[in-house]
Design an enzyme around this catalytic site. Structure first.
Site, short mmCIF file in Angstrom:
data_model
loop_
_atom_site.label_atom_id
_atom_site.label_comp_id
_atom_site.label_asym_id
_atom_site.label_seq_id
_atom_site.Cartn_x
_atom_site.Cartn_y
_atom_site.Cartn_z
N LYS A 11 42.46 38.77 39.22
CA LYS A 11 42.29 38.83 38.00
C LYS A 11 41.80 37.49 37.48
O LYS A 11 42.02 36.50 38.08
CB LYS A 11 43.40 39.24 36.81
CG LYS A 11 43.92 40.83 37.37
CD LYS A 11 44.93 41.46 36.53
CE LYS A 11 45.51 42.65 36.96
NZ LYS A 11 46.52 43.17 35.88
N TYR A 51 40.19 50.94 33.25
CA TYR A 51 41.74 51.11 32.89
C TYR A 51 41.54 52.42 31.86
O TYR A 51 42.69 52.45 30.91
CB TYR A 51 41.91 49.80 32.09
CG TYR A 51 42.55 48.83 33.02
CD1 TYR A 51 43.53 49.02 33.71
CD2 TYR A 51 41.92 47.61 32.92
CE1 TYR A 51 43.94 48.06 34.68
CE2 TYR A 51 42.54 46.50 33.96
CZ TYR A 51 43.47 46.69 34.88
OH TYR A 51 43.94 45.86 35.45
N ASN A 114 48.67 38.74 35.08
CA ASN A 114 49.52 38.97 36.18
C ASN A 114 48.90 38.65 37.60
O ASN A 114 49.28 39.25 38.71
CB ASN A 114 50.63 39.85 35.93
CG ASN A 114 49.93 41.32 36.13
OD1 ASN A 114 48.64 41.48 36.18
ND2 ASN A 114 50.47 42.27 35.80
N HIS A 117 45.87 43.39 40.41
CA HIS A 117 45.93 44.54 40.31
C HIS A 117 46.01 45.18 41.67
O HIS A 117 45.32 44.72 42.83
CB HIS A 117 44.62 45.10 39.81
CG HIS A 117 44.47 46.49 39.97
ND1 HIS A 117 45.07 47.30 39.06
CD2 HIS A 117 44.02 47.39 40.68
CE1 HIS A 117 44.91 48.69 39.34
NE2 HIS A 117 44.22 48.73 40.35
N GLU A 128 39.43 54.44 42.44
CA GLU A 128 39.13 53.00 41.99
C GLU A 128 38.32 52.36 43.18
O GLU A 128 37.63 51.43 42.79
CB GLU A 128 40.47 52.09 42.11
CG GLU A 128 41.34 52.61 40.78
CD GLU A 128 42.57 51.99 40.79
OE1 GLU A 128 43.46 52.36 39.82
OE2 GLU A 128 42.98 51.04 41.68
#
Ligand code: IDP
Ligand code: MG
Length: 140
Positions: A11, A51, A114, A117, A128
């Site tokens: 991320k 998302y 965080n 993913h 995905e």
């Protein structure tokens, strides 16, 4: 256990702090193989599409804004039990709850930023992976 493929994203908090190598060292050390990889800047529409399952969650807009705040590295990981293994190496969503030695415990800045993913099921992994990669871009 079967060989699986799963989608991993490093991320924007990770690319910003130059942590992609350190994170991938943990993933590779767990036996996961990076069989496709690219560094991209997501558009808002692309992040919203990725998302979409979280559309109704209160953090959706903030999450999308975070995910487009800098480049991400999208990658396909392959290995035995890869979906669960990637989740195990990442640790809990909230770094405060993540186990010692996990990516999120070690590197995450917050429950939102965080660092990584990982797909949450084999079915979602296929969806995905197809969102970001064509078949010929994945070299096992
Ligand atoms: P996961 O990434 O561990 O599968 P999800 O529940 O699927 O967690 O949430 C997707 C992402 O949304 C998280 O990784 C995190 O970046 C963000 N997120 C989840 N819960 C919260 C929250 O309560 N506040 C802010 N961001 C959140
Ligand atoms: Mg999830």
């Amino acid at each position: 256990m079967a060989t699986e493929r799963t989608l991993s994203i490093l991320k924007p908090d990770a690319t910003r702090r130059n942590l992609t190598g350190k994170i991938n060292t943990l993933l590779e050390g767990a036996g996961l193989r990076i069989v496709a990889q690219k560094r991209i800047q997501l558009s808002r529409a692309q992040a919203e599409g990725f998302y979409a399952v979280h559309r109704e969650r209160p953090f959706f807009n903030d999450l999308v804004t975070f995910m487009i705040s800098g480049p991400v590295v999208v990658q396909v990981l392959e290995g035995e039990n890869a979906v669960q293994k990637n989740r195990d190496v990442m640790g809990a969503t909230n770094p405060a709850n993540a186990a010692e030695g996990t990516i999120r415990k070690t590197f995450a800045e917050s429950i939102e930023a965080n660092s990584a993913h990982g797909s949450d099921s084999l079915e979602n992994a296929a969806i995905e992976i197809a969102y970001f990669f064509s078949g010929i871009e994945i070299v096992g």
